[in-house]
Design a protein around this motif. Structure first.
Motif, PDB file in Angstrom:
ATOM      1  N   VAL A 279       6.087 -21.652  40.402  1.00  0.00           N
ATOM      2  CA  VAL A 279       4.893 -22.010  41.173  1.00  0.00           C
ATOM      3  C   VAL A 279       4.934 -23.474  41.578  1.00  0.00           C
ATOM      4  N   ALA A 280       5.284 -24.355  40.641  1.00  0.00           N
ATOM      5  CA  ALA A 280       5.369 -25.786  40.967  1.00  0.00           C
ATOM      6  C   ALA A 280       6.463 -26.043  41.988  1.00  0.00           C
ATOM      7  N   PHE A 281       7.604 -25.359  41.840  1.00  0.00           N
ATOM      8  CA  PHE A 281       8.701 -25.536  42.795  1.00  0.00           C
ATOM      9  C   PHE A 281       8.291 -25.050  44.181  1.00  0.00           C
ATOM     10  N   ALA A 282       7.665 -23.861  44.238  1.00  0.00           N
ATOM     11  CA  ALA A 282       7.238 -23.319  45.531  1.00  0.00           C
ATOM     12  C   ALA A 282       6.162 -24.189  46.158  1.00  0.00           C
ATOM     13  N   ALA A 283       5.220 -24.685  45.333  1.00  0.00           N
ATOM     14  CA  ALA A 283       4.149 -25.530  45.864  1.00  0.00           C
ATOM     15  C   ALA A 283       4.716 -26.802  46.480  1.00  0.00           C
ATOM     16  N   THR A 284       5.760 -27.355  45.852  1.00  0.00           N
ATOM     17  CA  THR A 284       6.404 -28.539  46.408  1.00  0.00           C
ATOM     18  C   THR A 284       7.125 -28.204  47.712  1.00  0.00           C
ATOM     19  N   ALA A 285       7.850 -27.073  47.714  1.00  0.00           N
ATOM     20  CA  ALA A 285       8.511 -26.630  48.944  1.00  0.00           C
ATOM     21  C   ALA A 285       7.489 -26.350  50.041  1.00  0.00           C
ATOM     22  N   ASN A 286       6.312 -25.819  49.643  1.00  0.00           N
ATOM     23  CA  ASN A 286       5.235 -25.600  50.608  1.00  0.00           C
ATOM     24  C   ASN A 286       4.804 -26.904  51.248  1.00  0.00           C
ATOM     25  N   GLY A 287       4.751 -27.961  50.431  1.00  0.00           N
ATOM     26  CA  GLY A 287       4.387 -29.272  50.967  1.00  0.00           C
ATOM     27  C   GLY A 287       5.386 -29.772  51.988  1.00  0.00           C
TER      28      GLY A 287
ATOM     29  N   PRO B  79       5.314 -33.914  39.728  1.00  0.00           N
ATOM     30  CA  PRO B  79       4.803 -34.842  38.705  1.00  0.00           C
ATOM     31  C   PRO B  79       3.467 -34.410  38.104  1.00  0.00           C
ATOM     32  N   ILE B  80       2.577 -33.863  38.920  1.00  0.00           N
ATOM     33  CA  ILE B  80       1.297 -33.385  38.389  1.00  0.00           C
ATOM     34  C   ILE B  80       1.530 -32.219  37.436  1.00  0.00           C
ATOM     35  N   SER B  81       2.426 -31.293  37.811  1.00  0.00           N
ATOM     36  CA  SER B  81       2.745 -30.164  36.941  1.00  0.00           C
ATOM     37  C   SER B  81       3.320 -30.646  35.612  1.00  0.00           C
ATOM     38  N   ALA B  82       4.201 -31.643  35.674  1.00  0.00           N
ATOM     39  CA  ALA B  82       4.784 -32.192  34.445  1.00  0.00           C
ATOM     40  C   ALA B  82       3.720 -32.880  33.591  1.00  0.00           C
ATOM     41  N   THR B  83       2.784 -33.561  34.245  1.00  0.00           N
ATOM     42  CA  THR B  83       1.697 -34.210  33.511  1.00  0.00           C
ATOM     43  C   THR B  83       0.812 -33.184  32.822  1.00  0.00           C
ATOM     44  N   ILE B  84       0.508 -32.097  33.509  1.00  0.00           N
ATOM     45  CA  ILE B  84      -0.290 -31.021  32.913  1.00  0.00           C
ATOM     46  C   ILE B  84       0.418 -30.455  31.685  1.00  0.00           C
TER      47      ILE B  84
END
Length: 438
Positions: free
Chosen positions: A269-277, A158-163
């Protein structure tokens, strides 16, 4: 305020409120890499290492002033410091998004102000969980820290989409406000247990796997003990690779030639960052519970070796988006347990009463590592034409060294010291009882 915090309360409610607060505070650290492309585009001509320095400053101020916050939390209670921390993180992202005229402004707004607030909230919530759950420190620390990873899993897309929709500046203001409001709500719930509180029937113990002190030591006393510095070194070594990955993920994707890839319409990057979470959530719960059963040092030795392997694998996955989103969550599965295991170990070694201050001192190792993992790693990569290969080789070696220290140095030292302390306390108690009877 301290008196009100001593009213009877449900300790599971305390744990849940802390987890929710952690979910919101996670983005100040985990979302940084999502803002870097916009910051690079906005401040054209700024070297990436200068932008990476924002993250380094953030982690330094998230960690190094925390011992002071820990002392204040133990003295005045969790609420006051939570209010202060919430005000700081709100102010930092508000100023960063609305008023930053240069990267140097972000050093102050995002780095210093937000870092101070995030660190205060982190140590307040972690210390509170350990105080309420001396009988399940690994579980409580793991679930609390899982909130920190869970926040990124829930909110980074959601943050990535907002950006993408309104720009990094407006996204920072919007999400900074949302996060602060939620944390503020949890602040009204949190409170410390009474001094020397313990669950009915629970006493500290030393077994083949788990060692816990029967005493409580202040941060000044902890600083006189060699085991503190050994834990500090371990924290530093393990933080190097994890922080380097966390703060430079967008640039690492570029180095691996996958930065333009998408998965289900979401940037790599957004997908990986979410998977990292998600990996972070699993790590903190799994290794926290495991450490309650197998022992802290045994668990550390296993997970540190795995982390070294995962870190090394980054140097072998150039050009593969699929491996990118597989390997990096595994890195976070290995790395993000560190504060779970070390906060629980801090309670085991130095007692629960001053755990916020003691863990706050230990937490500064993360700030020391950030100097090398953020700005330092970016500078080394720049010297090798943008390649992060050398920094990852160094980080993998540090992980393996930490595993050796945990099992062959920390474990025997802890067992010997805690056995000696607890025997002395039992002898003193028996002597006092005899004297009273006489």
């Amino acid at each position: 305020m301290a008196t009100r915090e001593h009213r009877p309360t449900n300790r599971w409610l305390q744990l849940i409120a802390g987890i929710v607060a952690m979910i919101m505070v996670a983005n100040y650290q985990y979302a940084f890499t999502l803002f870097t492309p916009g910051i690079k585009e906005h401040f054209v001509g700024t070297p990436y290492s200068s932008i990476a320095l924002i993250f380094t400053i953030f982690v330094i101020f998230e960690t190094w002033p925390v011992p002071v916050a820990g002392v204040l939390i133990d003295k005045f209670g969790v609420k006051l410091l939570m209010f202060i921390g919430t005000g700081l993180v709100f102010t930092g992202w508000l100023l960063g998004g609305a008023f930053a005229g240069s990267v140097k402004d972000l050093y102050l707004y995002y780095g210093v102000i937000t870092g101070l607030g995030a660190g205060t909230i982190y140590v307040a919530v972690t210390g509170n969980a350990i105080k309420w759950f001396p009988d399940h420190r690994g579980l409580a620390a793991g679930l609390t820290a899982a909130g920190f990873g869970g926040g990124s899993a829930l909110t980074l897309i959601p943050i990535s989409a907002t950006i993408k929709a309104i720009g990094w500046e407006h996204a920072m203001v919007t999400w900074g406000t949302i996060q602060a409001v939620v944390v503020l709500g949890m602040t009204f719930i949190l409170r410390h247990p009474p001094a020397n509180w313990a669950p009915p029937g629970w006493t500290p113990k030393i077994t083949k796997t788990l060692a816990q002190t029967a005493e409580s030591y202040t941060w000044l006393q902890a600083l006189r003990m060699p085991e503190f510095y050994l834990l500090y070194l371990i924290h530093f070594l393990i933080s190097l690779g994890g922080l380097m990955t966390l703060g430079n993920l967008s640039e690492i994707a570029r180095y691996l030639h996958v930065e333009t890839a998408t998965i289900m319409g979401i940037s790599i990057v957004a997908f990986a960052a979410t998977a990292n979470g998600i990996g972070s959530v699993a790590s903190r719960i799994f290794w926290g519970v495991t450490s309650d059963r197998l022992g802290r040092e045994n668990t550390m030795s296993v997970v540190f070796v795995l982390e070294g392997i995962f870190i090394f694998c980054v140097t072998q996955i150039t050009g593969s988006p699929i491996l990118f989103v597989v390997i990096f969550p595994l890195i976070f599965f290995g790395y993000t347990q560190i504060n779970t295991l070390l906060s629980a170990t801090t309670g085991d070694l130095f007692g629960a009463r001053h755990v916020s201050a003691n863990f706050g001192m230990l937490y500064t190792a993360k700030g020391a590592a950030a100097i090398f993992s953020g700005w330092g790693a970016a500078r080394v990569a720049a010297a090798f034409a943008g390649s992060f290969q050398a920094p990852y080789y160094i980080a993998a070696a540090c992980d393996l060294l930490a595993a050796v220290l945990a099992i062959f140095v920390l474990k025997p030292l802890v067992r010997a010291k805690l056995a000696s302390r607890n025997l002395k306390k039992e002898a003193d108690s028996a002597s006092t009882m005899i004297n009273a009877q006489l």
